[in-house]
Scaffold this motif. Structure first.
Motif, short mmCIF file in Angstrom:
data_model
loop_
_atom_site.label_atom_id
_atom_site.label_comp_id
_atom_site.label_asym_id
_atom_site.label_seq_id
_atom_site.Cartn_x
_atom_site.Cartn_y
_atom_site.Cartn_z
N UNK A 246 0.77 -1.13 0.08
CA UNK A 246 0.14 0.04 0.15
C UNK A 246 0.85 1.00 0.19
N UNK A 247 2.07 1.26 0.68
CA UNK A 247 2.85 2.26 0.97
C UNK A 247 3.52 2.59 -0.53
N UNK A 248 3.84 1.58 -1.35
CA UNK A 248 4.29 1.90 -2.64
C UNK A 248 3.37 2.32 -3.58
N UNK A 249 2.18 1.81 -3.61
CA UNK A 249 1.08 2.33 -4.60
C UNK A 249 0.71 3.75 -3.86
N UNK A 250 0.65 4.03 -2.83
CA UNK A 250 0.63 5.44 -2.35
C UNK A 250 1.66 6.62 -3.01
N UNK A 251 2.85 5.84 -2.82
CA UNK A 251 4.31 7.01 -3.57
C UNK A 251 3.76 6.95 -4.98
N UNK A 252 3.39 5.95 -5.82
CA UNK A 252 3.04 5.89 -7.22
C UNK A 252 1.93 7.05 -7.60
N UNK A 253 0.89 6.77 -6.69
CA UNK A 253 -0.46 7.50 -6.95
C UNK A 253 -0.19 8.93 -6.56
N UNK A 254 0.54 9.18 -5.78
CA UNK A 254 0.84 10.63 -5.26
C UNK A 254 1.75 11.45 -6.54
N UNK A 255 2.64 10.31 -7.04
CA UNK A 255 3.41 11.10 -8.38
C UNK A 255 2.37 11.26 -9.57
N UNK A 256 1.71 10.29 -9.56
CA UNK A 256 0.52 10.80 -10.81
C UNK A 256 -0.19 11.94 -10.40
N UNK A 257 -0.64 11.91 -9.16
CA UNK A 257 -1.65 13.09 -8.69
C UNK A 257 -1.11 14.54 -8.86
N UNK A 258 0.43 14.63 -8.74
CA UNK A 258 1.03 15.85 -8.89
C UNK A 258 0.76 16.27 -10.27
N UNK A 259 0.91 15.30 -11.34
CA UNK A 259 0.58 15.94 -12.73
C UNK A 259 -0.72 16.57 -12.81
#
Length: 209
Positions: free
Chosen positions: A82-95
């Motif tokens: 879940x933590x790795x997915x959170x980091x990935x989603x946050x990177x995409x959300x920043x876009x």
């Protein structure tokens, strides 16, 4: 302690395993592409600190307790995923929320890369299981306490993985810098980084115990 022959065998096997593409290398690659060399280096250092904690835990027997508890293993695995997915989603959300990152933005955020690398590695129970499965083949309990031997073997492996991760950051970082001036490529960097992290989280969650 292992014999001289066992040391050479261990060093060869550890070197091959450390440099084989795996979750740790892919994580550093994603962070390097998304934030440049400095973020990749800091992510590699965070990974190594997390792996060192697993070595210490295995040395004192905590990892053995984790291996004996299917519930604890599963919980830790899903928390890490879940933590790795959170980091990935946050990177995409920043876009979506902030548009295209400007060149150098990754440098300002890379202080957290060490912490994030550390947390993602500590929350990966596969690392703990690896040390418990691999290192005991080179220690000899019948010769007395093997605490120092286990610790030394584990830390040697951590050093090998750190070197591999730093090489990835060294080659991926300049690539990120070269294409940072192109807004389209910067978006692709961010997407590649985010989707890779999400993929790593999904792979961890779906992996077998």
């Amino acid at each position: 302690m292992p014999t001289a022959q066992e040391w050479w065998l261990y060093l060869g096997a550890a070197l091959l395993i450390a440099f084989a593409p795996g979750p740790g290398i892919l994580y550093v690659l994603a962070r390097s592409i998304g934030g440049g060399r400095r973020e990749g280096v800091r992510s590699a250092l965070g990974n190594s600190l997390g792996a060192s904690m697993h070595v210490l835990a295995a040395t004192v027997g905590l990892s053995a307790l984790l291996a004996a508890s299917a519930v604890a293993f599963t919980v830790l695995k899903f928390v890490g995923a879940a933590y790795l997915v959170y980091l990935g989603v946050r990177a995409l959300w920043e876009l979506r929320s902030g548009g295209v990152p400007e060149p150098g933005e990754g440098v300002r955020s890379d202080r957290s890369a060490v912490v994030q690398g550390f947390v993602s590695e500590v929350l990966n129970p596969k690392t703990a299981m690896f040390f418990l499965a691999f290192i005991p083949q080179f220690v000899h309990p019948d010769r007395g306490s093997q605490t120092l031997a286990f610790l030394a073997l584990g830390l040697v492996f951590v050093v090998f993985t750190l070197v591999a991760d730093l090489l990835v950051a060294a080659f991926a970082g300049p690539l990120a810098s070269r294409i940072a001036s192109d807004p389209r490529w910067r978006r692709r960097q961010q997407v590649a980084s985010g989707t890779t992290l999400i993929g790593l989280g999904g792979a961890l969650a779906l992996s077998q115990n």
